[in-house]
Design a protein around this motif. Structure first.
Motif, mmCIF file in Angstrom:
data_model
loop_
_atom_site.group_PDB
_atom_site.id
_atom_site.type_symbol
_atom_site.label_atom_id
_atom_site.label_comp_id
_atom_site.label_asym_id
_atom_site.label_seq_id
_atom_site.Cartn_x
_atom_site.Cartn_y
_atom_site.Cartn_z
ATOM 1 N N ALA A 218 -9.588 4.325 -2.326
ATOM 2 C CA ALA A 218 -9.619 3.171 -1.416
ATOM 3 C C ALA A 218 -8.362 2.320 -1.581
ATOM 4 O O ALA A 218 -7.617 2.460 -2.557
ATOM 5 C CB ALA A 218 -10.848 2.320 -1.729
ATOM 6 N N ASP A 219 -8.199 1.442 -0.616
ATOM 7 C CA ASP A 219 -7.139 0.433 -0.660
ATOM 8 C C ASP A 219 -7.691 -0.761 -1.451
ATOM 9 O O ASP A 219 -8.650 -1.405 -1.018
ATOM 10 C CB ASP A 219 -6.802 0.035 0.783
ATOM 11 N N ALA A 220 -7.070 -1.026 -2.601
ATOM 12 C CA ALA A 220 -7.577 -2.074 -3.491
ATOM 13 C C ALA A 220 -7.414 -3.476 -2.905
ATOM 14 O O ALA A 220 -8.008 -4.420 -3.419
ATOM 15 C CB ALA A 220 -6.870 -1.981 -4.841
ATOM 16 N N GLU B 128 -1.743 -2.936 -12.391
ATOM 17 C CA GLU B 128 -0.347 -2.599 -12.707
ATOM 18 C C GLU B 128 0.299 -2.052 -11.442
ATOM 19 O O GLU B 128 0.443 -0.838 -11.266
ATOM 20 C CB GLU B 128 -0.274 -1.590 -13.856
ATOM 21 N N LEU B 129 0.621 -2.982 -10.550
ATOM 22 C CA LEU B 129 1.382 -2.637 -9.341
ATOM 23 C C LEU B 129 2.666 -3.460 -9.419
ATOM 24 O O LEU B 129 3.116 -4.036 -8.424
ATOM 25 C CB LEU B 129 0.583 -3.012 -8.092
ATOM 26 N N GLY C 164 -5.108 0.290 -8.426
ATOM 27 C CA GLY C 164 -3.872 1.080 -8.388
ATOM 28 C C GLY C 164 -3.823 1.901 -9.670
ATOM 29 O O GLY C 164 -2.898 1.800 -10.467
ATOM 30 N N ALA C 165 -4.861 2.729 -9.856
ATOM 31 C CA ALA C 165 -5.099 3.343 -11.172
ATOM 32 C C ALA C 165 -4.169 4.514 -11.489
ATOM 33 O O ALA C 165 -4.023 4.881 -12.654
ATOM 34 C CB ALA C 165 -6.550 3.793 -11.260
ATOM 35 N N GLY C 166 -3.551 5.130 -10.487
ATOM 36 C CA GLY C 166 -2.588 6.219 -10.742
ATOM 37 C C GLY C 166 -3.242 7.383 -11.459
ATOM 38 O O GLY C 166 -4.192 7.993 -10.965
ATOM 39 N N PHE D 171 2.105 6.365 -4.588
ATOM 40 C CA PHE D 171 3.114 6.937 -5.475
ATOM 41 C C PHE D 171 3.161 8.453 -5.308
ATOM 42 O O PHE D 171 2.186 9.071 -4.883
ATOM 43 C CB PHE D 171 2.769 6.597 -6.929
ATOM 44 N N GLU E 166 -7.793 3.841 -6.334
ATOM 45 C CA GLU E 166 -6.504 4.509 -6.093
ATOM 46 C C GLU E 166 -6.450 5.033 -4.654
ATOM 47 O O GLU E 166 -7.416 5.604 -4.151
ATOM 48 C CB GLU E 166 -6.330 5.649 -7.118
ATOM 49 N N LEU E 167 -5.287 4.838 -4.035
ATOM 50 C CA LEU E 167 -5.075 5.255 -2.644
ATOM 51 C C LEU E 167 -4.842 6.754 -2.492
ATOM 52 O O LEU E 167 -5.200 7.348 -1.492
ATOM 53 C CB LEU E 167 -3.792 4.592 -2.111
ATOM 54 N N ARG F 49 6.224 1.099 -21.919
ATOM 55 C CA ARG F 49 5.395 0.394 -20.943
ATOM 56 C C ARG F 49 3.911 0.608 -21.217
ATOM 57 O O ARG F 49 3.126 -0.330 -21.319
ATOM 58 C CB ARG F 49 5.701 0.892 -19.517
ATOM 59 N N ASN G 62 0.824 -1.204 0.000
ATOM 60 C CA ASN G 62 0.000 0.000 0.000
ATOM 61 C C ASN G 62 0.863 1.261 0.000
ATOM 62 O O ASN G 62 0.700 2.146 0.827
ATOM 63 C CB ASN G 62 -0.954 0.015 1.198
ATOM 64 N N VAL G 63 1.807 1.292 -0.948
ATOM 65 C CA VAL G 63 2.705 2.433 -1.061
ATOM 66 C C VAL G 63 2.107 3.428 -2.044
ATOM 67 O O VAL G 63 1.909 3.106 -3.208
ATOM 68 C CB VAL G 63 4.088 1.977 -1.589
HETATM 69 C C1 SAM Z 1 2.767 1.565 -10.666
HETATM 70 S S1 SAM Z 1 1.560 2.823 -10.352
HETATM 71 C C2 SAM Z 1 0.560 2.423 -11.745
HETATM 72 C C3 SAM Z 1 -0.427 3.466 -12.124
HETATM 73 C C4 SAM Z 1 -1.299 3.145 -13.330
HETATM 74 N N1 SAM Z 1 -2.031 1.885 -13.150
HETATM 75 C C5 SAM Z 1 -0.488 3.071 -14.588
HETATM 76 O O1 SAM Z 1 -0.350 1.977 -15.163
HETATM 77 O O2 SAM Z 1 0.021 4.116 -15.012
HETATM 78 C C6 SAM Z 1 0.700 2.172 -8.961
HETATM 79 C C7 SAM Z 1 -0.420 3.037 -8.366
HETATM 80 O O3 SAM Z 1 -1.092 2.265 -7.372
HETATM 81 C C8 SAM Z 1 -1.362 3.058 -6.224
HETATM 82 N N2 SAM Z 1 -1.496 2.122 -5.109
HETATM 83 C C9 SAM Z 1 -0.525 1.490 -4.402
HETATM 84 N N3 SAM Z 1 -1.039 0.655 -3.491
HETATM 85 C C10 SAM Z 1 -2.398 0.731 -3.624
HETATM 86 C C11 SAM Z 1 -3.490 0.100 -2.961
HETATM 87 N N4 SAM Z 1 -3.301 -0.795 -1.995
HETATM 88 N N5 SAM Z 1 -4.734 0.433 -3.345
HETATM 89 C C12 SAM Z 1 -4.962 1.356 -4.316
HETATM 90 N N6 SAM Z 1 -3.957 1.978 -4.977
HETATM 91 C C13 SAM Z 1 -2.688 1.675 -4.647
HETATM 92 C C14 SAM Z 1 -0.189 4.038 -6.161
HETATM 93 O O4 SAM Z 1 -0.536 5.224 -5.444
HETATM 94 C C15 SAM Z 1 0.058 4.291 -7.655
HETATM 95 O O5 SAM Z 1 -0.717 5.382 -8.104
#
Ligand code: SAM
Length: 277
Positions: free
Chosen positions: A95-97, A112-113, A46-48, A10, A68-69, A24, A7-8
């Motif tokens: 939310a925390d996915a 995509e984490l 983890g939609a970013g 970004f 997205e967190l 990518r 749950n880091v």
């Molecule tokens: C590698 S980035 C990918 C972003 C996007 N999916 C892309 O492909 O460009 C990962 C994202 O997941 C979010 N994230 C990390 N842990 C999460 C969690 N437990 N729940 C929801 N989002 C999370 C981060 O804040 C970050 O925005």
């Protein structure tokens, strides 16, 4: 062992690096085009910036749950959906996915984490949690991840200074691979990944009579059956992890490498042992 660093969130810098890593992002666009079917319910965990949600929405998904967190990115995804005229399809969850409860079955789970070795990010925990919502025949993107280990005689000086570093996310010009490379982990997202932990032993053959003071970890992921991603500009950098004690290798001799860690942990928490066979 410390708790996994899952749950880091970004930073805006990292998320921009993801979005502008064209190699990518184009691979993921292609995979989404190949996997989304008209009317699908999709989750982008983890939609970013929401870029993958936009691809799915534009490719015919009926609804995309973007999870997205980070609050800043939640607003960004909503704005991206407006700009692309898909607001009616994209539902954003702050939310925390790895915990969010969904109200409907999903046809495609996009997550995509990814991180080399599956360190730092909760890909496994998130997919393990959300897979319970998959409709019959539901798909997961990516489908498989593999990781590899190789012994290294690592560069120790940089800018004329002796560097004290526990791990780093790149290879330097003076890093010398000193053994064969072996696959130590395969994650098949077709089934629950239990336990969410690596505990593997592989054998590597020394290619040189040299000191090994580190390992380098590399990974690749199957997005679809025939679309594989290895290193791009921002994804899957080689992770160099230093050994607690360096090992004097003998050319041609076999060494057993034991590697153990919880998925999502910091590279500092990896247990590594190298012993001659
Ligand atoms: C590698 S980035 C990918 C972003 C996007 N999916 C892309 O492909 O460009 C990962 C994202 O997941 C979010 N994230 C990390 N842990 C999460 C969690 N437990 N729940 C929801 N989002 C999370 C981060 O804040 C970050 O925005």
């Amino acid at each position: 062992m410390k708790k996994p660093s899952t749950n880091v969130q970004f930073t805006p810098y990292e998320i921009s690096m993801c979005l502008h890593d064209v190699h990518r992002t184009r691979l993921w666009k292609q995979a989404i085009e190949d996997l989304v079917r008209p009317g699908d319910i999709v989750v982008d965990a983890g939609a970013g910036t929401g870029i993958l949600s936009m691809f799915a929405a534009k490719d015919g998904a009926a609804r995309v749950h973007a999870i997205e967190l980070h609050p800043r990115f939640v607003a960004l995804i909503e704005h991206m959906a407006e700009l692309n005229e898909v607001s009616d399809k994209v539902q954003v969850h702050h939310a925390d996915a790895s915990r969010l409860e969904l109200s409907e079955p999903i046809d495609l789970l996009i997550c995509e984490l990814l991180c080399t070795g599956q360190f730092f990010e909760p890909e496994v925990q998130v997919v393990n949690h959300l897979r319970q919502y998959l409709a019959p025949g539901g798909r997961i993107l990516p489908s498989k991840v593999e990781s590899f280990v190789q012994l290294l005689d690592a560069q120790k000086d940089l800018y004329g200074v002796r560097i004290d570093t526990d791990s780093r996310s790149d290879l330097l010009a003076g890093d010398e691979p000193v053994s064969t490379r072996a696959r130590y982990d395969v994650i098949d997202f077709g089934r629950p990944v239990e336990p969410a932990r690596v505990d593997a032993t592989v054998e590597l053959r020394a290619r040189k009579t040299r000191v090994a003071d580190a390992v380098v970890i590399t990974s690749r992921a199957w997005l679809t059956e025939d679309l594989v991603t290895e290193r791009t500009r921002f994804l899957y950098n080689p992770e160099v992890i230093y050994l607690k004690r360096e090992v004097q290798l003998e050319e041609g001799r076999t060494y057993r490498v034991h590697i153990a860690y919880d998925y999502g942990c910091d590279t500092l928490d990896v247990e590594l042992d190298v012993t001659p066979v």
